[in-house]
Scaffold this motif. Structure first.
Motif, short mmCIF file in Angstrom:
data_model
loop_
_atom_site.label_atom_id
_atom_site.label_comp_id
_atom_site.label_asym_id
_atom_site.label_seq_id
_atom_site.Cartn_x
_atom_site.Cartn_y
_atom_site.Cartn_z
N GLY A 41 -39.80 -25.59 -31.50
CA GLY A 41 -38.37 -25.10 -31.21
C GLY A 41 -37.43 -26.34 -31.57
N ALA A 42 -38.12 -27.62 -31.73
CA ALA A 42 -37.02 -28.82 -32.03
C ALA A 42 -36.33 -28.66 -33.33
CB ALA A 42 -37.96 -30.11 -32.13
N GLY A 43 -37.00 -28.02 -34.35
CA GLY A 43 -36.06 -27.64 -35.47
C GLY A 43 -36.80 -28.36 -36.64
N LYS A 44 -38.07 -28.58 -36.38
CA LYS A 44 -38.96 -29.38 -37.30
C LYS A 44 -39.07 -28.42 -38.85
CE LYS A 44 -42.41 -29.61 -34.96
NZ LYS A 44 -42.14 -28.66 -33.69
N SER A 45 -39.52 -27.41 -38.55
CA SER A 45 -40.02 -26.21 -39.86
C SER A 45 -38.35 -26.13 -40.45
CB SER A 45 -40.26 -25.08 -39.26
OG SER A 45 -41.66 -25.12 -38.79
N THR A 46 -37.50 -26.01 -39.85
CA THR A 46 -36.21 -26.02 -40.29
C THR A 46 -35.55 -27.05 -41.28
OG1 THR A 46 -35.26 -24.33 -38.32
CG2 THR A 46 -33.78 -25.17 -39.91
N LEU A 47 -35.94 -28.23 -40.61
CA LEU A 47 -35.62 -29.44 -41.39
C LEU A 47 -36.51 -29.59 -42.67
CD1 LEU A 47 -34.24 -32.17 -41.39
CD2 LEU A 47 -36.27 -33.06 -40.07
N LEU A 48 -37.76 -29.29 -42.46
CA LEU A 48 -38.75 -29.25 -43.59
C LEU A 48 -38.34 -28.36 -44.90
CD1 LEU A 48 -41.58 -31.10 -43.94
CD2 LEU A 48 -42.53 -29.09 -43.83
N ARG A 49 -38.02 -27.19 -44.47
CA ARG A 49 -37.40 -25.97 -45.36
C ARG A 49 -35.99 -26.52 -46.19
NH1 ARG A 49 -39.35 -22.27 -41.67
NH2 ARG A 49 -37.29 -21.66 -41.36
N CYS A 50 -35.47 -27.28 -45.37
CA CYS A 50 -34.03 -27.81 -45.51
C CYS A 50 -34.19 -28.72 -46.94
CB CYS A 50 -33.25 -28.53 -44.71
SG CYS A 50 -32.33 -27.22 -43.70
N ILE A 51 -35.47 -29.48 -46.93
CA ILE A 51 -35.50 -30.77 -47.81
C ILE A 51 -35.72 -29.98 -49.31
CG2 ILE A 51 -37.10 -32.38 -48.48
CD1 ILE A 51 -37.76 -33.04 -45.67
N ASN A 52 -36.24 -28.83 -49.33
CA ASN A 52 -36.29 -28.61 -50.73
C ASN A 52 -35.41 -27.09 -50.98
OD1 ASN A 52 -37.81 -26.54 -49.43
ND2 ASN A 52 -39.63 -26.51 -50.55
N LEU A 53 -34.53 -27.11 -50.07
CA LEU A 53 -33.34 -26.13 -50.04
C LEU A 53 -34.03 -24.55 -49.81
CD1 LEU A 53 -30.62 -27.17 -52.16
CD2 LEU A 53 -31.08 -27.94 -49.85
N LEU A 54 -35.18 -24.55 -49.41
CA LEU A 54 -35.83 -23.22 -49.27
C LEU A 54 -34.98 -22.41 -48.16
CD1 LEU A 54 -38.11 -22.11 -50.59
CD2 LEU A 54 -39.58 -22.80 -48.47
N GLU A 55 -34.39 -23.39 -47.19
CA GLU A 55 -33.49 -22.96 -46.13
C GLU A 55 -32.13 -23.83 -46.53
OE1 GLU A 55 -33.24 -20.72 -43.48
OE2 GLU A 55 -34.94 -21.82 -42.73
#
Ligand code: ADP
Ligand code: MG
Length: 344
Positions: A41-55
């Motif tokens: 819940g820290a936001g790791k996956s969100t951050l990772l997906r932001c790197i390639n703008l998947l998110e």
């Protein structure tokens, strides 16, 4: 260089908004392995997906080699994404396709001929050590083998960056080590930059060059792995490290040790070749304190020995104070854990 600038991500869910990332900025060095650690819940996956703008971040920018991804049109972004591989916790393989077909999947529309694709697949199979599984289906593979396929697939387009989301979290400890070794090999031999997220400090310890510690959508601490392991500052980092350095066990062990008025228990942190032996004999000689070793442990992080030594100093106050000063000056970072004169 991969740069994240003021990344904020807010999810809107049934009228509720969740701030998963609360303004994050940092750089990932190229050709390095950077680990992002945090609890669920820290936001790791969100951050990772932001790197390639998947998110797509609610605000902020992702800049790779000077190119701001947010400014790219969808075609340019697709091309850029091809050079960023992804590896997932649950492998995300297609069950109805063979290993070879799974690996070849990202090469669809690449313009490569059938022969070229076959050659690429064979080369990747050999890299991940699965030459003999080419025509098998995912259901016929172990977890570790499935992840090897996942890694080969991530490499199909010869990316220069790989993002791994808990790539070893579904694997047993031995398989985890073998997958981490494979990632390290890919980083070293192919020069691929790797960003991996995990909730296990053991994973970070095994292969990372630098580490970012996240909690509640913010970065609590970041830095070179040797610095973080030898002198963690944030409480959450210390918590993550406690399993590695047995901190909790040491605390309860020390609780039962009697400390007299003229004694103090001190923790020393040593890094690299700091020869604590000589320092200890020096303080006993020069400051007339008795030093006895209670406990020591050591870890090798990136070929650097890092550890804690817990000693009991006995002597008069002034001499103990001077010894601590001396150790401090010599970067042994003494920390008083128990003081016979007062309860800390
Ligand atoms: P981690 O990978 O560190 O476990 P996540 O990035 O998955 O963390 O999640 C961070 C926060 O964002 C959590 O509170 C999670 O519930 C929320 N979240 C993640 N994805 C979504 C989504 N698609 N919609 C709404 N909330 C989400
Ligand atoms: Mg996650």
């Amino acid at each position: 260089m991969i740069q994240l600038r003021n990344i904020i991500k807010t999810y809107e869910n049934k009228g509720q908004s969740i701030e998963a990332l609360k303004e994050l900025s940092f750089d990932f060095k190229k050709r390095e392995i950077t680990g992002i650690i945090g609890y669920s819940g820290a936001g790791k996956s969100t951050l990772l997906r932001c790197i390639n703008l998947l998110e797509v971040p609610s605000s902020g920018e992702v800049i790779i080699d000077g190119v701001t991804l947010n400014d790219l049109d969808s075609k340019e972004l697709r091309e850029t994404r091809k050079k960023i591989g992804m590896v997932f916790q649950h492998f995300n393989l297609m069950r109805s396709r063979t290993v070879a077909k799974n690996i070849a999947y990202p090469l669809k529309g690449s313009g490569l001929s059938k022969k070229e694709i076959n050659e690429r697949v064979d080369e990747l199979l050999s890299l991940v050590g699965l030459e003999d599984k080419k025509d098998n289906y995912p259901s016929q593979l172990s977890g570790g083998q499935k992840q090897r396929v996942g890694i080969a697939r991530a490499l199909a387009n010869r990316p220069n960056l790989i993002l791994c989301d808990e790539a070893t979290s579904a694997l047993d400890p031995e398989t985890t080590i073998s997958i981490l070794k494979l990632l390290k090999k890919i980083n070293k031999d192919l020069g691929v930059t790797i960003v991996l997220i995990t909730h296990q400090m053991e994973v970070i310890k095994e292969i990372c060059d630098s580490v970012i510690v996240m909690e509640d959508g913010v970065v609590k601490e970041e830095g070179d792995i040797v610095d973080i392991f030898s002198r963690p500052k944030a409480p959450i980092t210390k918590r993550f490290l406690s399993s590695i350095f047995n901190s909790n066990k040491i605390e309860s062990y020390l609780e039962n040790i009697l400390v007299r008025e003229d004694e103090k228990i001190i923790k020393l942190a040593y890094v690299g070749t700091s020869t604590e032996e000589a320092y200890i004999s020096r303080i006993s000689r020069d400051y007339k304190v008795d030093a006895s070793i209670l406990f020591g442990n050591i870890e090798i992080i990136k070929e650097t020995p890092i550890g804690n030594l817990i000693i009991k100093l006995k002597g008069d106050d002034k001499n103990i104070f001077d010894s601590i000063e001396y150790l401090n000056k010599n970067k042994i970072y003494p920390e008083v854990l128990k003081d016979g004169r007062k309860i800390i």
